[in-house]
Design an enzyme around this catalytic site. Structure first.
Site, PDB file in Angstrom:
ATOM      1  CD  GLU A 126      -2.549   1.517   2.457  1.00  0.00           C
ATOM      2  OE1 GLU A 126      -3.670   2.029   2.481  1.00  0.00           O
ATOM      3  OE2 GLU A 126      -1.860   1.374   3.482  1.00  0.00           O
ATOM      4  CG  ASP A 176      -8.400   2.358   4.382  1.00  0.00           C
ATOM      5  OD1 ASP A 176      -8.888   2.056   5.485  1.00  0.00           O
ATOM      6  OD2 ASP A 176      -7.218   2.100   4.056  1.00  0.00           O
TER       7      ASP A 176
HETATM    8  O1  TEU Z   1      -4.301   3.068   5.325  1.00  0.00           O
HETATM    9  C1  TEU Z   1      -3.443   4.119   5.132  1.00  0.00           C
HETATM   10  C2  TEU Z   1      -3.833   5.109   4.124  1.00  0.00           C
HETATM   11  O2  TEU Z   1      -2.982   5.690   3.520  1.00  0.00           O
HETATM   12  C3  TEU Z   1      -5.241   5.437   3.887  1.00  0.00           C
HETATM   13  O3  TEU Z   1      -5.959   4.715   3.017  1.00  0.00           O
HETATM   14  C4  TEU Z   1      -5.949   5.990   5.055  1.00  0.00           C
HETATM   15  O4  TEU Z   1      -6.775   5.109   5.723  1.00  0.00           O
HETATM   16  C5  TEU Z   1      -6.782   7.120   4.582  1.00  0.00           C
HETATM   17  O5  TEU Z   1      -6.027   7.908   3.755  1.00  0.00           O
HETATM   18  C6  TEU Z   1      -7.232   7.931   5.722  1.00  0.00           C
HETATM   19  O6  TEU Z   1      -7.739   9.102   5.198  1.00  0.00           O
HETATM   20  C7  TEU Z   1      -3.859   1.964   6.037  1.00  0.00           C
HETATM   21  C8  TEU Z   1      -5.015   1.037   6.319  1.00  0.00           C
HETATM   22  O7  TEU Z   1      -5.537   0.566   5.102  1.00  0.00           O
HETATM   23  C9  TEU Z   1      -6.015   1.755   7.160  1.00  0.00           C
HETATM   24  O8  TEU Z   1      -7.174   0.998   7.385  1.00  0.00           O
HETATM   25  C10 TEU Z   1      -5.337   2.087   8.465  1.00  0.00           C
HETATM   26  O9  TEU Z   1      -6.207   2.851   9.253  1.00  0.00           O
HETATM   27  C11 TEU Z   1      -4.032   2.845   8.262  1.00  0.00           C
HETATM   28  O10 TEU Z   1      -3.220   2.292   7.248  1.00  0.00           O
HETATM   29  C12 TEU Z   1      -3.213   2.804   9.521  1.00  0.00           C
HETATM   30  O11 TEU Z   1      -2.754   1.503   9.724  1.00  0.00           O
END
Ligand code: TEU
Ligand code: CA
Length: 564
Positions: A256, A333
């Site tokens: 990611e 997300d």
């Molecule tokens: O997400 C990180 C991320 O960059 C995003 O999609 C974020 O949730 C969004 O921009 C917030 O506005 C990851 C995970 O997918 C997410 O569920 C977690 O909350 C986050 O990391 C922290 O671990």
């Protein structure tokens, strides 16, 4: 283009808390997943990406891990996990674990030790700094979930860095012991037989030394992202991970990578760079594109179709032969893709869900289906703050109102459209109470439209979104051109239609998607390719009508005189 099984796979994301509850406590769990594996086999997917199931105090629904080698009590036991893995493998389904190693929970043993004293052996597992002379935090960075990215800790009178919530302290990847422990833990899971990793915010693990202040944003906090996204040593660390873990097992890996650019992606996911298989880029879901709102993603305007096409096409053509794409419109997300890019009104729901599926599944890359997307699930759009559960939504709601003076109804409007909880309502299995997700009280409300939109009804219906996704997945498994064919965009300026071709070994596909609720005249460039001998491979309307595309129509042609 080199061939690989993970390039030919279709991945299905499970958000365990909301997938299936086996014991009536209202929370989805591992035995629940095991009980629904046949459903996934019927859909035809190859790999499950399992959002975190590790021990966690759930400040961020499992993305705050307190023990990487234990299962969250609410979700079951390690024996339940092993049974799920064995059963999945029997059904030919692989399991990719979520790996959250940019940060841990503040309840992780490493952090519990680290905060005890400045000379604790675990002190340097995290990023500690003295405050400024005036008592302010060490720098001006804001955290992704609101507030400062620094938390003062009484015990040693220093601050620790948390790019997300306070309960998610960032690990210090510059410390070789941290890397060693993380790699050891990853190998432990691989030895257990898991099949891959989805790496949470992996683009943020390396911070620029000195942690300089960022440019001020909206007057409150500075933007630290230039100093932690795609940081100076991230590729070095991933190559080390590759050498010590990934290359020793046969895995599927996806990073990611918020803030990733095409040149960066060629390193993360290059054919020969020895890092990861692919990354999730964020441009087409809004980050860094469209007109940025005053409050970031919350009030961002929808970008014009031409811009959206340009982004997706750039990723398609620029990675061609050099790196591999992931393909997605939704995840845990993002709001539901049908509500965001399609049309969730009764009239157009099914047809536009199929159109979006066609568009994304006909591109080059590995497609990801988020639970419920294959049913055309929609945003819940709760209109009471009491119904929201997500830490990000709750924090931003408070901040918008108290710090920025945004009126109640406007703030609620943002949440209804953008909140991550839209994607986190329970999976809609059937039309019985609570959509068949639980016999108890669900931890978050079920979307009331489950009586209309549910798996049981759709499995029986050959015209359902579910049956259509099944067909999209089957075609990808049968036709190399869908996996490996080169991509070309047609009519880039068209604001209503998304048209592109795929080509491989003399065969050619034409993909046409109408993104509007209007009838649109088929452009000459498409008519020419359709010609007389073209055959329809898949489409979301029953009857063919060459000259006009109906609302949200999607059709894929095997271009005449090319081989099939
Ligand atoms: O997400 C990180 C991320 O960059 C995003 O999609 C974020 O949730 C969004 O921009 C917030 O506005 C990851 C995970 O997918 C997410 O569920 C977690 O909350 C986050 O990391 C922290 O671990
Ligand atoms: Ca349960």
């Amino acid at each position: 283009m080199k061939k690989a099984w993970w390039k030919e796979a279709v991945v299905y994301q499970i958000y365990p808390r909301s997938f299936m509850d086996s014991n009536g406590d209202g929370v989805g769990d591992i035995n629940g997943i095991t009980s629904r594996l046949e459903y996934l086999q019927e859909l035809g997917i190859d790999v499950i990406w399992l959002s975190p199931v590790y021990q966690s105090p759930n400040a961020d629904n499992g993305y705050d891990i307190s023990d990487y080698q234990a299962i969250m009590e609410e979700f079951g036991t390690i024996e339940d996990f092993d049974r799920m893995l064995t059963r999945a493998h029997e059904l030919g389904i692989k399991i990719m674990m979520d790996l959250v190693v940019n940060h841990t929970s503040d309840e992780h043993a490493w952090f519990v030790e680290s905060r005890k004293s400045k000379d604790n052996p675990y002190r340097d597992y995290y990023i500690w700094k003295e405050g400024k002379e005036n008592g302010n935090p060490p720098n001006n960075w804001g955290a992704c979930f609101g507030g400062s990215a620094w938390k003062y800790d009484e015990q040693t009178r220093m601050y620790y860095l948390h790019l997300f919530a306070e309960k998610q302290p960032d690990l210090n990847w510059d410390n070789p012991k941290v890397r060693e422990d993380v790699f050891h833990m990853m190998n432990w899971w691989c030895d257990k037989g898991i099949d891959g990793f989805r790496m949470d915010v992996i683009s943020m693990i390396s911070k620029v030394p000195g942690l300089p202040d960022g440019d001020m944003q909206g007057g409150l906090y500075g933007n630290g992202s230039p100093y932690y996204m795609n940081g100076p040593r991230v590729h070095e660390y991933l190559r080390e991970m590759n050498e010590k873990v990934l290359s020793r097992h046969d895995l599927i890996t996806v990073g990611e990578a918020a803030g990733v650019t095409v040149p960066e992606a060629k390193l993360y996911a290059g054919e020969d760079t020895r890092e990861l298989n692919m990354v999730f880029q964020f441009e087409h879901v809004g980050e860094g594109a469209g007109k940025p709102g005053k409050y970031g993603k919350w009030d961002q305007e929808k970008m014009p179709l031409s811009e959206w096409k340009a982004i997706l096409s750039k990723w398609q053509t620029e990675l061609e032969g050099k790196a591999w794409n992931s393909l997605y419109l939704s995840n845990h997300d993002q709001p539901r893709c049908l509500s965001k890019y399609g049309n969730d009104k009764e009239e157009y729901r099914i047809i536009s869900a199929k159109m979006l599926g066609t568009c994304i599944h006909m591109m080059q890359g590995t497609p990801y289906v988020y639970q419920g997307e294959e049913l055309g699930m929609t945003n819940a759009g709760f209109d009471q703050i009491e119904d929201y559960r997500d830490i990000e939504s709750l924090n931003i709601y408070r901040e918008l109102k108290s710090l920025h003076g945004v009126p109640e109804d406007v703030a609620m409007g943002y949440l209804k459209k953008v909140s991550r909880d839209n994607a986190r309502t329970p999976m809609q299995w059937n039309n019985s109470k609570n959509a068949g997700f639980t016999t108890g009280d669900p931890w978050i409300k079920v979307n009331p439209n489950y009586t209309e939109i549910n798996g049981e009804a759709q499995r029986r219906d050959p015209d359902s979104v579910f049956s259509y996704y099944k067909e999209l997945i089957r075609l990808r498994h049968e036709m190399a051109i869908i996996v490996y064919g080169t991509y070309q965009l047609l009519e880039p300026a068209d604001e209503k239609l998304f048209l592109f071709t795929r080509e491989l070994d003399g065969q050619k596909l034409l993909v046409i998607c109408n993104f509007t609720e209007e009838d649109v005249v088929t452009p000459g460039s498409a008519l020419e390719l359709m010609g007389e001998d073209s055959e329809i491979l898949i489409s979301n309307y029953v009857h063919r009508m060459d000259e006009v595309l109906r609302p949200y129509e999607a059709v894929v042609y095997i271009v005449g005189n090319t081989e099939y």
